[in-house]
Scaffold this motif. Structure first.
Motif, PDB file in Angstrom:
ATOM      1  N   GLY A  32       0.813  -1.201   0.000  1.00 40.53           N
ATOM      2  CA  GLY A  32       0.000   0.000   0.000  1.00 40.53           C
ATOM      3  C   GLY A  32       0.851   1.257   0.000  1.00 40.53           C
ATOM      4  O   GLY A  32       0.541   2.236  -0.695  1.00 40.53           O
ATOM      5  N   MET A  33       1.946   1.246   0.762  1.00 35.66           N
ATOM      6  CA  MET A  33       2.857   2.392   0.791  1.00 35.66           C
ATOM      7  C   MET A  33       3.528   2.586  -0.568  1.00 35.66           C
ATOM      8  O   MET A  33       3.732   3.713  -1.027  1.00 35.66           O
ATOM      9  CB  MET A  33       3.888   2.209   1.894  1.00 35.66           C
ATOM     10  CG  MET A  33       3.282   2.251   3.295  1.00 35.66           C
ATOM     11  SD  MET A  33       4.420   1.722   4.597  1.00 35.66           S
ATOM     12  CE  MET A  33       5.547   3.103   4.666  1.00 35.66           C
ATOM     13  N   ALA A  34       3.872   1.468  -1.215  1.00 36.31           N
ATOM     14  CA  ALA A  34       4.468   1.556  -2.553  1.00 36.31           C
ATOM     15  C   ALA A  34       3.484   2.189  -3.530  1.00 36.31           C
ATOM     16  O   ALA A  34       3.847   3.065  -4.325  1.00 36.31           O
ATOM     17  CB  ALA A  34       4.886   0.160  -3.028  1.00 36.31           C
ATOM     18  N   ALA A  35       2.234   1.741  -3.468  1.00 36.02           N
ATOM     19  CA  ALA A  35       1.210   2.273  -4.379  1.00 36.02           C
ATOM     20  C   ALA A  35       0.993   3.763  -4.155  1.00 36.02           C
ATOM     21  O   ALA A  35       0.907   4.550  -5.106  1.00 36.02           O
ATOM     22  CB  ALA A  35      -0.102   1.514  -4.188  1.00 36.02           C
ATOM     23  N   LEU A  36       0.927   4.184  -2.891  1.00 33.01           N
ATOM     24  CA  LEU A  36       0.723   5.599  -2.591  1.00 33.01           C
ATOM     25  C   LEU A  36       1.909   6.434  -3.068  1.00 33.01           C
ATOM     26  O   LEU A  36       1.737   7.551  -3.574  1.00 33.01           O
ATOM     27  CB  LEU A  36       0.519   5.790  -1.084  1.00 33.01           C
ATOM     28  CG  LEU A  36      -0.843   5.351  -0.537  1.00 33.01           C
ATOM     29  CD1 LEU A  36      -0.860   5.429   0.987  1.00 33.01           C
ATOM     30  CD2 LEU A  36      -1.958   6.220  -1.125  1.00 33.01           C
ATOM     31  N   SER A  37       3.122   5.902  -2.893  1.00 37.82           N
ATOM     32  CA  SER A  37       4.317   6.640  -3.334  1.00 37.82           C
ATOM     33  C   SER A  37       4.297   6.840  -4.839  1.00 37.82           C
ATOM     34  O   SER A  37       4.575   7.944  -5.333  1.00 37.82           O
ATOM     35  CB  SER A  37       5.584   5.880  -2.918  1.00 37.82           C
ATOM     36  OG  SER A  37       5.715   5.822  -1.519  1.00 37.82           O
ATOM     37  N   VAL A  38       3.960   5.784  -5.581  1.00 40.89           N
ATOM     38  CA  VAL A  38       3.910   5.887  -7.044  1.00 40.89           C
ATOM     39  C   VAL A  38       2.783   6.815  -7.470  1.00 40.89           C
ATOM     40  O   VAL A  38       2.942   7.627  -8.393  1.00 40.89           O
ATOM     41  CB  VAL A  38       3.734   4.492  -7.680  1.00 40.89           C
ATOM     42  CG1 VAL A  38       3.511   4.607  -9.188  1.00 40.89           C
ATOM     43  CG2 VAL A  38       4.943   3.620  -7.388  1.00 40.89           C
ATOM     44  N   PHE A  39       1.659   6.719  -6.790  1.00 43.11           N
ATOM     45  CA  PHE A  39       0.521   7.578  -7.144  1.00 43.11           C
ATOM     46  C   PHE A  39       0.887   9.054  -6.992  1.00 43.11           C
ATOM     47  O   PHE A  39       0.693   9.862  -7.909  1.00 43.11           O
ATOM     48  CB  PHE A  39      -0.691   7.252  -6.270  1.00 43.11           C
ATOM     49  CG  PHE A  39      -1.816   8.231  -6.437  1.00 43.11           C
ATOM     50  CD1 PHE A  39      -2.639   8.183  -7.549  1.00 43.11           C
ATOM     51  CD2 PHE A  39      -2.033   9.232  -5.488  1.00 43.11           C
ATOM     52  CE1 PHE A  39      -3.661   9.108  -7.726  1.00 43.11           C
ATOM     53  CE2 PHE A  39      -3.051  10.160  -5.657  1.00 43.11           C
ATOM     54  CZ  PHE A  39      -3.862  10.098  -6.769  1.00 43.11           C
ATOM     55  N   ASP A 187       9.147   4.092 -20.448  1.00 36.53           N
ATOM     56  CA  ASP A 187       9.489   5.507 -20.517  1.00 36.53           C
ATOM     57  C   ASP A 187      10.039   5.998 -19.190  1.00 36.53           C
ATOM     58  O   ASP A 187      10.769   6.981 -19.140  1.00 36.53           O
ATOM     59  CB  ASP A 187       8.258   6.329 -20.905  1.00 36.53           C
ATOM     60  CG  ASP A 187       7.820   6.045 -22.334  1.00 36.53           C
ATOM     61  OD1 ASP A 187       8.547   6.446 -23.254  1.00 36.53           O
ATOM     62  OD2 ASP A 187       6.775   5.399 -22.516  1.00 36.53           O
ATOM     63  N   SER A 188       9.684   5.305 -18.125  1.00 34.05           N
ATOM     64  CA  SER A 188      10.263   5.579 -16.808  1.00 34.05           C
ATOM     65  C   SER A 188      10.039   4.364 -15.923  1.00 34.05           C
ATOM     66  O   SER A 188       9.155   3.533 -16.184  1.00 34.05           O
ATOM     67  CB  SER A 188       9.661   6.836 -16.161  1.00 34.05           C
ATOM     68  OG  SER A 188       8.289   6.656 -15.904  1.00 34.05           O
ATOM     69  N   ILE A 189      10.854   4.272 -14.886  1.00 29.33           N
ATOM     70  CA  ILE A 189      10.760   3.170 -13.928  1.00 29.33           C
ATOM     71  C   ILE A 189      10.639   3.749 -12.529  1.00 29.33           C
ATOM     72  O   ILE A 189      11.379   4.668 -12.163  1.00 29.33           O
ATOM     73  CB  ILE A 189      12.008   2.257 -14.012  1.00 29.33           C
ATOM     74  CG1 ILE A 189      12.096   1.593 -15.388  1.00 29.33           C
ATOM     75  CG2 ILE A 189      11.981   1.197 -12.911  1.00 29.33           C
ATOM     76  CD1 ILE A 189      13.371   0.792 -15.604  1.00 29.33           C
ATOM     77  N   GLU A 190       9.704   3.229 -11.764  1.00 28.74           N
ATOM     78  CA  GLU A 190       9.558   3.615 -10.364  1.00 28.74           C
ATOM     79  C   GLU A 190      10.180   2.523  -9.495  1.00 28.74           C
ATOM     80  O   GLU A 190       9.651   1.414  -9.396  1.00 28.74           O
ATOM     81  CB  GLU A 190       8.079   3.786 -10.003  1.00 28.74           C
ATOM     82  CG  GLU A 190       7.406   4.977 -10.657  1.00 28.74           C
ATOM     83  CD  GLU A 190       7.816   6.295 -10.027  1.00 28.74           C
ATOM     84  OE1 GLU A 190       8.474   6.279  -8.954  1.00 28.74           O
ATOM     85  OE2 GLU A 190       7.480   7.344 -10.600  1.00 28.74           O
ATOM     86  N   GLU A 191      11.328   2.829  -8.894  1.00 27.75           N
ATOM     87  CA  GLU A 191      11.989   1.858  -8.018  1.00 27.75           C
ATOM     88  C   GLU A 191      11.408   1.990  -6.616  1.00 27.75           C
ATOM     89  O   GLU A 191      11.412   3.071  -6.025  1.00 27.75           O
ATOM     90  CB  GLU A 191      13.497   2.102  -8.004  1.00 27.75           C
ATOM     91  CG  GLU A 191      14.132   1.846  -9.360  1.00 27.75           C
ATOM     92  CD  GLU A 191      15.647   1.938  -9.333  1.00 27.75           C
ATOM     93  OE1 GLU A 191      16.296   1.081  -9.931  1.00 27.75           O
ATOM     94  OE2 GLU A 191      16.178   2.890  -8.721  1.00 27.75           O
ATOM     95  N   LEU A 192      10.945   0.883  -6.073  1.00 27.51           N
ATOM     96  CA  LEU A 192      10.167   0.899  -4.837  1.00 27.51           C
ATOM     97  C   LEU A 192      10.990   0.377  -3.664  1.00 27.51           C
ATOM     98  O   LEU A 192      11.426  -0.772  -3.662  1.00 27.51           O
ATOM     99  CB  LEU A 192       8.906   0.047  -4.999  1.00 27.51           C
ATOM    100  CG  LEU A 192       8.048   0.397  -6.219  1.00 27.51           C
ATOM    101  CD1 LEU A 192       6.871  -0.570  -6.345  1.00 27.51           C
ATOM    102  CD2 LEU A 192       7.549   1.825  -6.129  1.00 27.51           C
ATOM    103  N   GLY A 193      11.222   1.229  -2.685  1.00 30.26           N
ATOM    104  CA  GLY A 193      11.877   0.792  -1.456  1.00 30.26           C
ATOM    105  C   GLY A 193      13.389   0.788  -1.493  1.00 30.26           C
ATOM    106  O   GLY A 193      14.033   1.138  -0.507  1.00 30.26           O
ATOM    107  N   THR A 194      13.975   0.369  -2.613  1.00 33.78           N
ATOM    108  CA  THR A 194      15.422   0.364  -2.766  1.00 33.78           C
ATOM    109  C   THR A 194      15.781   0.754  -4.188  1.00 33.78           C
ATOM    110  O   THR A 194      15.025   0.506  -5.122  1.00 33.78           O
ATOM    111  CB  THR A 194      16.036  -1.033  -2.485  1.00 33.78           C
ATOM    112  OG1 THR A 194      15.394  -2.002  -3.324  1.00 33.78           O
ATOM    113  CG2 THR A 194      15.880  -1.433  -1.028  1.00 33.78           C
TER     114      THR A 194
END
Length: 497
Positions: A32-39, A187-194
């Motif tokens: 959920g935290m990952a999703a909120l960060s990306v959003f 086109d872009s990458i969202e790296e989550l947590g690390t």
């Protein structure tokens, strides 16, 4: 030095396990935290889309996709989810079930193809949540077809990958596997947590590093930085202001405190290389320098340009015995040399002297290296291959070779490429991602060796000097010249000071 830890796939998994098992995080919470960060990181992007489609795999990456879909839906966006198969993780199942209830339906891959055929060009923002960083196998025919469709279609005006581009494997570059194992052209990458080591150098268009954005989700990253669970790989961030301020002359400087260096190179017909290297040192504020060269013409070249310079025709053996060397902080060997000088083999570098080996002084495998604690080699990829007897098709492969080579030979190696890699004898390494097509001209390697000498002559460490030299060279991107020569790049850097 501005640097950030890079974690391998295995190290990232260890952090995940530490967060859940030892610190008591629930996996659903992390997703959920990952999703909120990306959003929140992409709020402007979501607003550009008529429709958002999320492709979800069966693992944790797919779970992140479902969690993002739930957030997007609740915030009023038109979002569709398509699944390759039911999710296998407990947290993924939770968000898959939640999405099924809120969106009403999760489409199959057949549904994806049916809707794709009806969609208009440039109407869909695609989120790739198919495969995470841990996937290293060959793609199934079904996944390969799906990824190829995503890449080739004009329906998708933007492709955003979660954590990594699905199917990407840097160890397969140049070996033919990527012709079979397609990967999403993100086109872009969202790296989550690390920040992910395996993502370094992600590129599918020439001279274009695909943007990656790091999103913190509460992982115990700092807790994980120890010699047992962290391999000391770091991502360097440019420091342009410091790069300029450090080499500006101070009022109290004299010619030696402003930096001193000796340069050896320039075989017959190649004198320009060592001249450029020395010029980059002196014109950027170096206090005193000298050129030694096997060329009989070196003095006329140097003195013809500036009568205050010092130049001498000599062998490397004579240069290493030059009294001037005892007064200097830095020795640069190699620009303009046609072969490795045997006089370097086994030479004991005096304490306190920094030695830079470039171009012709990069040894072929089997040539004994000099001995010392402050030796920096600066090969490009071809020279690295010659130096080690191995072929390298990615930064990750180069690292695997150099992490053994550098401690064994007690040297630092700066690999010069569209991604630069510095590996140190203590096992630490630093990555610099800043492709600069304006540096793709003859002489920029000679320019870099002189800039490195400038920073090293100020008693900075080799890692600090490398970061500052690369940061200074990065200013060349601002040059008004579309294809500047090395001399024009130097002139633009001098103007900055």
């Amino acid at each position: 030095m501005k640097s950030y830890p890079l974690f391998t796939n295995q190290e990232s998994k260890t952090i995940d396990s530490l967060a859940i098992k030892e610190l008591g995080f629930h996996e659903e919470t992390l997703m959920g935290m990952a999703a909120l960060s990306v959003f929140h990181a992409n709020e402007d992007l979501w607003k550009t889309a008529e429709s958002i489609w999320i492709l979800c795999g069966s693992g944790g990456n797919g779970g992140d996709g479902y969690a993002l879909a739930h957030t997007l839906f609740q915030e009023g966006y038109g979002v569709r989810c398509f699944a390759t198969s039911p999710n296998k993780t407990d947290a993924g199942k939770f968000y898959e079930s939640l999405v099924a209830k809120t969106l009403g339906v999760i489409g199959t891959i057949d549904d994806f193809y049916n809707e794709w055929e009806e969609a208009e060009d440039d109407s869909v923002l695609l989120v790739d949540a198919l495969l995470g960083t841990g996937f290293q196998n060959k793609l199934s025919p079904e996944l390969k077809e799906l990824i190829d469709t995503v890449n080739d279609s004009d329906v998708f005006f933007y492709r955003l990958s979660l954590d990594t581009a699905s199917g990407w494997n840097p160890y397969a570059l140049g070996k033919g596997e990527n012709k079979e194992n397609s990967f999403v052209y993100a086109d872009s990458i969202e790296e989550l947590g690390t920040r992910k080591w395996e993502n370094v150098g992600f590129i599918y268009e020439k001279d274009s590093i695909i943007p990656r954005y790091y999103e913190s989700i509460g992982f115990p990253v700092r807790t994980h930085l120890n010699d047992v669970t962290f391999s000391k790989r770091y991502y360097l961030e440019a420091d342009p202001e410091t790069a300029i301020s450090v080499i500006k002359r101070k009022n109290q400087d004299h010619k030696y405190s402003a930096g001193s260096a000796l340069f050896y190179g320039g075989s017959d017909g190649m004198e320009g290389a060592i001249l450029l290297s020395e010029q980059s040192f002196s014109k950027l504020g170096g206090g005193i320098s000298k050129i030694s060269s096997p060329s009989l013409k070196i003095s006329s070249f140097v003195l013809g340009e500036d009568l205050s310079k010092m130049a001498k025709t000599s062998s490397l053996t004579e240069t290493l015995e030059d009294p001037f060397l005892k007064k200097t902080k830095t020795l640069v060997v190699g620009p303009g040399l046609t072969q490795y000088p045997n006089d370097l083999s086994g030479w004991e570098v005096p304490e306190g002297l920094r030695l830079v080996l470039d171009a012709g002084a990069i040894p072929t495998k089997g040539n004994p290296l000099p001995q010392g604690n402050q030796i920096l080699l600066t090969p490009h990829v071809g020279e690295l291959n010659r130096m080690t007897g191995k072929t390298h098709n990615s930064i990750q492969e180069a690292f695997d070779t150099l992490i053994e080579y550098c401690p064994k030979n007690n040297v630092y190696v700066l690999l010069k490429s569209f991604v630069s890699l510095l590996v140190c004898p203590d096992g630490s390494s630093y990555v610099w991602e800043s492709p600069n097509p304006k540096l793709a001209v003859m002489g920029t390697g000679d320019l870099l060796s002189g800039i490195l000498a400038r920073y090293l002559s100020l008693d900075l460490s080799i890692p600090e000097s490398v970061l500052l030299a690369l940061s200074l060279l990065d200013h060349s991107k601002q040059s008004e010249e579309p294809y500047p020569s090395a001399h024009q790049i130097l002139k633009s850097l001098v103007e900055l000071l």
